[in-house]
Enzyme design. Structure first.
Site, mmCIF file in Angstrom:
data_model
loop_
_atom_site.group_PDB
_atom_site.id
_atom_site.type_symbol
_atom_site.label_atom_id
_atom_site.label_comp_id
_atom_site.label_asym_id
_atom_site.label_seq_id
_atom_site.Cartn_x
_atom_site.Cartn_y
_atom_site.Cartn_z
ATOM 1 N N ARG A 172 -0.846 -14.893 3.972
ATOM 2 C CA ARG A 172 -1.511 -14.187 5.082
ATOM 3 C C ARG A 172 -0.715 -14.344 6.380
ATOM 4 N NH1 ARG A 172 -6.004 -10.776 4.409
ATOM 5 N NH2 ARG A 172 -6.737 -11.505 6.433
ATOM 6 N N ASN A 232 -1.299 -0.277 7.618
ATOM 7 C CA ASN A 232 -0.692 -1.604 7.849
ATOM 8 C C ASN A 232 0.076 -2.139 6.643
ATOM 9 O OD1 ASN A 232 -2.835 -2.298 6.280
ATOM 10 N ND2 ASN A 232 -3.870 -3.571 7.815
ATOM 11 N N HIS A 290 -1.485 -5.550 1.588
ATOM 12 C CA HIS A 290 -2.747 -6.287 1.419
ATOM 13 C C HIS A 290 -2.426 -7.676 0.879
ATOM 14 C CE1 HIS A 290 -6.765 -7.385 0.060
ATOM 15 N NE2 HIS A 290 -6.160 -7.832 -1.032
ATOM 16 N N PHE A 333 -14.863 2.818 8.119
ATOM 17 C CA PHE A 333 -13.556 3.282 7.631
ATOM 18 C C PHE A 333 -13.405 3.160 6.117
ATOM 19 C CE2 PHE A 333 -13.219 -1.100 9.178
ATOM 20 C CZ PHE A 333 -12.757 -1.765 8.051
ATOM 21 N N GLU A 335 -9.314 -10.690 -7.248
ATOM 22 C CA GLU A 335 -8.373 -9.567 -7.136
ATOM 23 C C GLU A 335 -7.309 -9.618 -8.235
ATOM 24 O OE1 GLU A 335 -9.002 -8.822 -2.340
ATOM 25 O OE2 GLU A 335 -7.143 -9.755 -2.996
ATOM 26 N N ARG A 381 3.500 -7.146 9.144
ATOM 27 C CA ARG A 381 2.842 -6.081 9.914
ATOM 28 C C ARG A 381 3.351 -6.041 11.356
ATOM 29 N NH1 ARG A 381 -3.173 -7.533 7.603
ATOM 30 N NH2 ARG A 381 -3.208 -6.122 5.801
ATOM 31 N N TYR A 439 -12.043 -2.887 -2.595
ATOM 32 C CA TYR A 439 -12.520 -3.095 -1.214
ATOM 33 C C TYR A 439 -14.048 -3.161 -1.131
ATOM 34 C CZ TYR A 439 -7.953 -2.584 1.094
ATOM 35 O OH TYR A 439 -6.662 -2.783 1.559
ATOM 36 N N THR A 497 -4.575 -8.245 10.783
ATOM 37 C CA THR A 497 -4.962 -6.943 10.218
ATOM 38 C C THR A 497 -4.459 -5.779 11.072
ATOM 39 O OG1 THR A 497 -6.939 -7.976 9.299
ATOM 40 C CG2 THR A 497 -6.962 -5.567 9.495
ATOM 41 N N LYS A 503 0.834 -1.200 0.000
ATOM 42 C CA LYS A 503 0.000 0.000 0.000
ATOM 43 C C LYS A 503 0.877 1.262 0.000
ATOM 44 C CE LYS A 503 -3.566 -2.371 2.756
ATOM 45 N NZ LYS A 503 -4.338 -2.296 4.020
#
Ligand code: ADP
Length: 169
Positions: free
Chosen positions: A105, A132, A135, A77, A146, A122, A69, A111, A29
């Site tokens: 993951r 964070n 993704h 948010f 995606e 993270r 998203y 998260t 990100k």
């Protein structure tokens, strides 16, 4: 000779290979890019043994971020998240390998970076949930959706290692 042209072999090889190998979508990100963490993050996936099969850097539009998203559209948010994703360059990638969706993951961590284990991306490199840095697709269907949203099929490489057999083709 009756051999197919090399391009035809390559397409066949890519299709056969894609059918059996798991792929996931990973994005660094804007905060991860801005903080100079691109190489660090790529390195963690590479050292684990996963293969990078597509990569590009782009600034997504707000509309594109909303598509990405869309599952979170009712969350408070959502607007801030989409505004942030479209606020600067994002490194979009597809990684391939056995178990890459679930293990990707794990490499990323929870998260909320406050709940991410040390040793995860993270956990080691981020502090707050809204920043964070990375993704990763959370399941096979999301991964497929995606990858299709961010990449055209021809942007994905076959990640088969170059063997003497492959070279002979
Ligand atoms: P993940 O990115 O781990 O799959 P989610 O899909 O639940 O997590 O959320 C997507 C992103 O939305 C998170 O990575 C994070 O940047 C942001 N987010 C999640 N929860 C919050 C929150 N409570 N406040 C602000 N941003 C959040």
């Amino acid at each position: 000779m009756f051999a197919l042209p090399m391009a035809a072999y390559m397409v066949q090889d890519q299709e056969a290979h894609a059918a059996q190998m798991e792929r996931t979508f990973i994005a660094i990100k804007p905060d991860g890019v801005q903080r100079g963490l691109i190489a660090e993050i790529i390195s963690r996936f590479e050292r684990k043994g996963f293969k990078l099969v597509a990569i590009k850097i782009l600034v997504p539009s707000k509309e594109f971020a909303q598509k990405h998203y869309h599952d979170l559209k009712d969350r408070p948010f959502f607007n801030g998240l989409c505004a942030f994703l479209s606020s600067g360059p994002v490194v979009a990638m597809v990684w391939e390998g056995e178990g890459v969706i679930k293990y990707g993951r794990k490499l990323i961590g929870a998260t909320d970076p406050q709940k991410s284990e040390p040793g995860t991306i993270r956990g080691d490199l981020a502090v707050v949930v809204g920043r964070n840095i990375i993704h990763g697709s959370d399941g096979p269907e999301t991964a497929e959706d995606e990858i299709n949203l961010w990449f055209k099929p021809q942007e994905l490489m076959a990640a088969k290692p170059l063997t003497s057999e492959a070279i002979a083709l």
